[in-house]
Design an enzyme around this catalytic site. Structure first.
Site, PDB file in Angstrom:
ATOM      1  CE  LYS A 170      -1.853   2.906   2.590  1.00 34.76           C
ATOM      2  NZ  LYS A 170      -1.808   4.093   1.695  1.00 34.76           N
ATOM      3  N   GLY A 223       6.583   5.058   8.283  1.00 30.48           N
ATOM      4  CA  GLY A 223       5.801   6.286   8.326  1.00 30.48           C
ATOM      5  C   GLY A 223       5.976   6.979   9.652  1.00 30.48           C
ATOM      6  CB  SER A 224       3.908   9.503  11.315  1.00 20.41           C
ATOM      7  OG  SER A 224       2.683   8.810  11.343  1.00 20.41           O
ATOM      8  CB  THR A 225       6.483   8.082  15.871  1.00 22.42           C
ATOM      9  OG1 THR A 225       7.836   7.992  15.384  1.00 22.42           O
ATOM     10  CG2 THR A 225       6.418   7.428  17.239  1.00 22.42           C
ATOM     11  N   GLY A 228       2.450   4.605  13.353  1.00 18.73           N
ATOM     12  CA  GLY A 228       3.168   3.371  13.662  1.00 18.73           C
ATOM     13  C   GLY A 228       2.711   2.755  14.975  1.00 18.73           C
ATOM     14  CD  GLU A 245      13.112   0.740   9.443  1.00 18.52           C
ATOM     15  OE1 GLU A 245      13.523   1.678  10.166  1.00 18.52           O
ATOM     16  OE2 GLU A 245      13.771  -0.294   9.255  1.00 18.52           O
ATOM     17  CB  CYS A 279      13.161   8.814   8.513  1.00 18.95           C
ATOM     18  SG  CYS A 279      13.990   7.678   7.403  1.00 18.95           S
ATOM     19  CD  GLU A 371      10.308  12.810  11.408  1.00 21.85           C
ATOM     20  OE1 GLU A 371       9.137  12.416  11.585  1.00 21.85           O
ATOM     21  OE2 GLU A 371      11.184  12.105  10.878  1.00 21.85           O
TER      22      GLU A 371
HETATM   23  P1  NAD Z   1       2.157   8.454   7.714  1.00 18.34           P
HETATM   24  O1  NAD Z   1       2.320   7.733   8.996  1.00 18.34           O
HETATM   25  O2  NAD Z   1       1.179   9.541   7.640  1.00 18.34           O
HETATM   26  O3  NAD Z   1       1.773   7.438   6.545  1.00 18.34           O
HETATM   27  C1  NAD Z   1       2.568   6.325   6.210  1.00 18.34           C
HETATM   28  C2  NAD Z   1       1.718   5.293   5.507  1.00 18.34           C
HETATM   29  O4  NAD Z   1       0.769   4.786   6.436  1.00 18.34           O
HETATM   30  C3  NAD Z   1       0.914   5.830   4.326  1.00 18.34           C
HETATM   31  O5  NAD Z   1       0.874   4.853   3.308  1.00 18.34           O
HETATM   32  C4  NAD Z   1      -0.473   6.019   4.936  1.00 18.34           C
HETATM   33  O6  NAD Z   1      -1.501   5.941   3.979  1.00 18.34           O
HETATM   34  C5  NAD Z   1      -0.531   4.825   5.883  1.00 18.34           C
HETATM   35  N1  NAD Z   1      -1.499   4.946   6.967  1.00 18.34           N
HETATM   36  C6  NAD Z   1      -2.020   6.061   7.511  1.00 18.34           C
HETATM   37  N2  NAD Z   1      -2.913   5.752   8.478  1.00 18.34           N
HETATM   38  C7  NAD Z   1      -2.948   4.414   8.558  1.00 18.34           C
HETATM   39  C8  NAD Z   1      -3.662   3.484   9.373  1.00 18.34           C
HETATM   40  N3  NAD Z   1      -4.522   3.883  10.304  1.00 18.34           N
HETATM   41  N4  NAD Z   1      -3.437   2.166   9.199  1.00 18.34           N
HETATM   42  C9  NAD Z   1      -2.559   1.738   8.278  1.00 18.34           C
HETATM   43  N5  NAD Z   1      -1.864   2.557   7.462  1.00 18.34           N
HETATM   44  C10 NAD Z   1      -2.055   3.887   7.605  1.00 18.34           C
HETATM   45  O7  NAD Z   1       3.628   8.940   7.336  1.00 18.34           O
HETATM   46  P2  NAD Z   1       4.066   9.839   6.095  1.00 18.34           P
HETATM   47  O8  NAD Z   1       3.710  11.237   6.446  1.00 18.34           O
HETATM   48  O9  NAD Z   1       3.576   9.257   4.819  1.00 18.34           O
HETATM   49  O10 NAD Z   1       5.644   9.637   6.101  1.00 18.34           O
HETATM   50  C11 NAD Z   1       6.497  10.455   6.815  1.00 18.34           C
HETATM   51  C12 NAD Z   1       6.985   9.769   8.076  1.00 18.34           C
HETATM   52  O11 NAD Z   1       7.640   8.554   7.745  1.00 18.34           O
HETATM   53  C13 NAD Z   1       8.009  10.573   8.846  1.00 18.34           C
HETATM   54  O12 NAD Z   1       7.750  10.531  10.225  1.00 18.34           O
HETATM   55  C14 NAD Z   1       9.311   9.859   8.571  1.00 18.34           C
HETATM   56  O13 NAD Z   1      10.300  10.032   9.538  1.00 18.34           O
HETATM   57  C15 NAD Z   1       8.861   8.455   8.458  1.00 18.34           C
HETATM   58  N6  NAD Z   1       9.831   7.670   7.711  1.00 18.34           N
HETATM   59  C16 NAD Z   1      10.604   6.752   8.376  1.00 18.34           C
HETATM   60  C17 NAD Z   1      11.565   6.034   7.691  1.00 18.34           C
HETATM   61  C18 NAD Z   1      12.428   5.026   8.390  1.00 18.34           C
HETATM   62  O14 NAD Z   1      12.994   4.195   7.715  1.00 18.34           O
HETATM   63  N7  NAD Z   1      12.551   5.044   9.698  1.00 18.34           N
HETATM   64  C19 NAD Z   1      11.732   6.217   6.336  1.00 18.34           C
HETATM   65  C20 NAD Z   1      10.934   7.157   5.699  1.00 18.34           C
HETATM   66  C21 NAD Z   1       9.983   7.865   6.393  1.00 18.34           C
END
Ligand code: NAD
Length: 472
Positions: A170, A223-225, A228, A245, A279, A371
């Site tokens: 996804k 994605g975001s903490t 996550g 991650e 990140c 962040e």
């Molecule tokens: P986000 O958490 O908003 O979204 C990430 C993904 O999760 C998207 O595909 C989103 O559609 C999905 N999502 C959202 N709500 C969900 C739910 N309830 N259930 C399941 N999936 C859901 O994050 P973002 O804004 O897309 O990405 C930026 C964040 O990602 C930053 O915090 C960044 O630090 C982090 N990031 C971490 C790494 C790493 O390797 N540690 C790498 C890249 C980005």
């Protein structure tokens, strides 16, 4: 990066299952409209993937490896096309986008090399033979963010496939196009139908359905903490395997004995790459007090010389932010009266923000702790090694970090003391597909990439075979 609708169009913001609108962040023009997968679409995809996985796992390892290598070759043949797509949907500068497409190829090649090497162990026991089997998990869900749509999708997908699993990917709401193209290329390469499916959709709909589905054995979430943590809690209901991650607020520690010119030259792109939407961005620049002023004198021209503009143009260092929402969020951290160094950014359409380094910030201030996920860093002075370590660790995150020193002993001591998964000395490199990557504390759980990447997509089964004869 807390709001799951961060990168989405208006329909995503309401959580409705409306189509996804993909905008070019450099022009705000609509690039594509993509139908969004519903929970029912996820259900159907899991059924298809389950069948495909059974057949895939039964193939000879050499055949699975050959198909993955062919997939890598097809990706290599389409690097330019994939890179152009990434520039349009994510605003990445062309050089980065080419690297990202090449990274997908390399990940597939590397994972393919692991298929025949994914071996269990034979452990000495009395009365028989004991062996471990590494079995595929089944169907794996990979949920990717918008900041590095292609590489992060492949970090989970390539090793999961290599270990004999099926993958449902996804992508983020605003960046589904490269993922959809990769699924087409997989079929062109001869991968079995339904083994690797892409489900573009809204996080709270398609993403959530994937997380909750009992037929999905593992979730790899990047994605975001905040999101996550929700994913982790939902996975706990089923004791589902999970790799997370998440976010970061990484330090860049400059000691007085460092090569200051080198440290100052390297500092800008350590937090401006991908417009700071990284990140691993080194957004807390910690500088030892005796060289603080000198370092800022060297840093100022390096920041002012960063070229911000059309990501498709050669020579551009930094493109736009991903969305209006992200731009507003970055702006909320910085006010015009904050002292510091500011670069230039275009006006007009597009989500532009200038490179920004803030000085005189309290270490507990929001911009120094949270962040930002934009081209903004703070510079904080420190007194000695202990003070540097204390400041470096004064965060709930623990993803990356860098330290600059000519003292080898100090480099080792500080590397051991900083609580983060990926450190570099006299460099800012964090990510190689053949070395492990992941976070301490609230930056995540588990590791991706590196020599053990495939093992994370297996269950270990222990089998004891008795050598005793039948009981008399
Ligand atoms: P986000 O958490 O908003 O979204 C990430 C993904 O999760 C998207 O595909 C989103 O559609 C999905 N999502 C959202 N709500 C969900 C739910 N309830 N259930 C399941 N999936 C859901 O994050 P973002 O804004 O897309 O990405 C930026 C964040 O990602 C930053 O915090 C960044 O630090 C982090 N990031 C971490 C790494 C790493 O390797 N540690 C790498 C890249 C980005």
């Amino acid at each position: 990066m807390s709001d799951p609708s961060d990168s989405s169009g208006p329909s995503a913001r309401s959580g409705s299952p409306g189509p996804l609108q993909v905008l070019n962040p450099a022009t705000e023009e609509v690039v594509a409209t993509v139908p969004a997968a519903s929970a029912a679409d996820v259900d159907a995809a899991v059924v298809r993937a389950t069948r495909a996985q059974t057949a895939w796992a039964a193939l000879a390892p050499g055949d699975r490896a050959r198909l993955l290598r062919r997939f890598a070759t097809v990706v290599d043949d389409h690097v330019e096309e994939l890179a152009a797509l990434e520039v349009r949907e994510a605003g990445h500068v062309l050089g980065n986008a080419r690297w990202e497409a090449g990274n997908v190829r390399d990940l597939l090649d590397y994972a393919a090399g692991g298929v025949e090497r994914l071996t269990g162990r034979q452990i000495p026991v009395p009365g028989g033979l004991d062996v471990t089997l590494l079995e595929p998990l089944g169907v794996v869900g990979v949920i990717a963010p918008w900041n590095f749509p292609m590489p992060i999708a492949a970090w989970g997908t390539a090793p999961a496939l290599a270990a004999g699993n099926a993958v449902l990917l996804k992508p983020a709401e605003s960046t589904p196009l490269t993922a959809l193209r990769l699924a087409e290329l997989a079929l062109d390469a001869g991968l079995p139908e339904h083994l690797f499916q892409v489900l573009p959709g809204h996080g709270p709909v398609a993403g959530d359905a994937l997380v909750r589905h009992p037929g999905v054995a593992k979730i790899v979430f990047t994605g975001s903490t905040r999101v996550g943590k929700q994913v982790l809690a939902r996975c706990a209901d089923q004791v589902k395997r999970v790799t997370l991650e998440l976010g970061g607020k990484s330090p860049n520690i400059v000691f007085a004995d460092a090569d200051l010119e080198a440290a100052a030259t390297a500092a800008p792109m350590s937090f401006l790459d991908n417009s700071g939407q990284d990140c691993c961005a080194r957004t807390r620049i910690l500088v030892q007090r005796p060289v603080y002023d000198r370092f800022l004198d060297l840093l100022a021209p390096a920041i002012e010389n960063v070229t911000v503009g059309d990501p498709a143009a050669p020579g551009t260092d930094m493109g736009p932010l991903i969305s209006r929402l992200q731009l507003d969020r970055v702006r909320s951290y910085v006010t015009a009266d904050m002292p510091g160094i500011r670069g230039k950014a275009p006006d007009g359409p597009g989500y532009w923000y200038p490179p920004t380094v803030l000085t005189g910030v309290d270490p507990g201030a929001r911009v120094a702790v949270e962040e930002v996920f934009g081209p903004v860093a703070v510079v904080l002075p420190f007194e000695d090694e202990a003070d540097a370590i204390r400041l470096a660790n004064a965060t709930e995150y623990g993803l990356s970090g860098s330290l600059w020193t000519r003292d080898v002993g100090r480099a080792l001591r500080v590397s051991q003391a900083v609580r983060a998964g990926n450190l570099s000395v006299n460099s800012h490199s964090s990510v190689r597909y053949w070395t492990p990557f992941g976070g301490y504390r609230q930056s995540g759980i588990g590791r991706e990439l590196g020599p053990d990447a495939l093992v994370a997509f297996t269950e270990t089964k222990n089998v004891f075979i008795s050598t005793e004869g039948p009981a008399q």
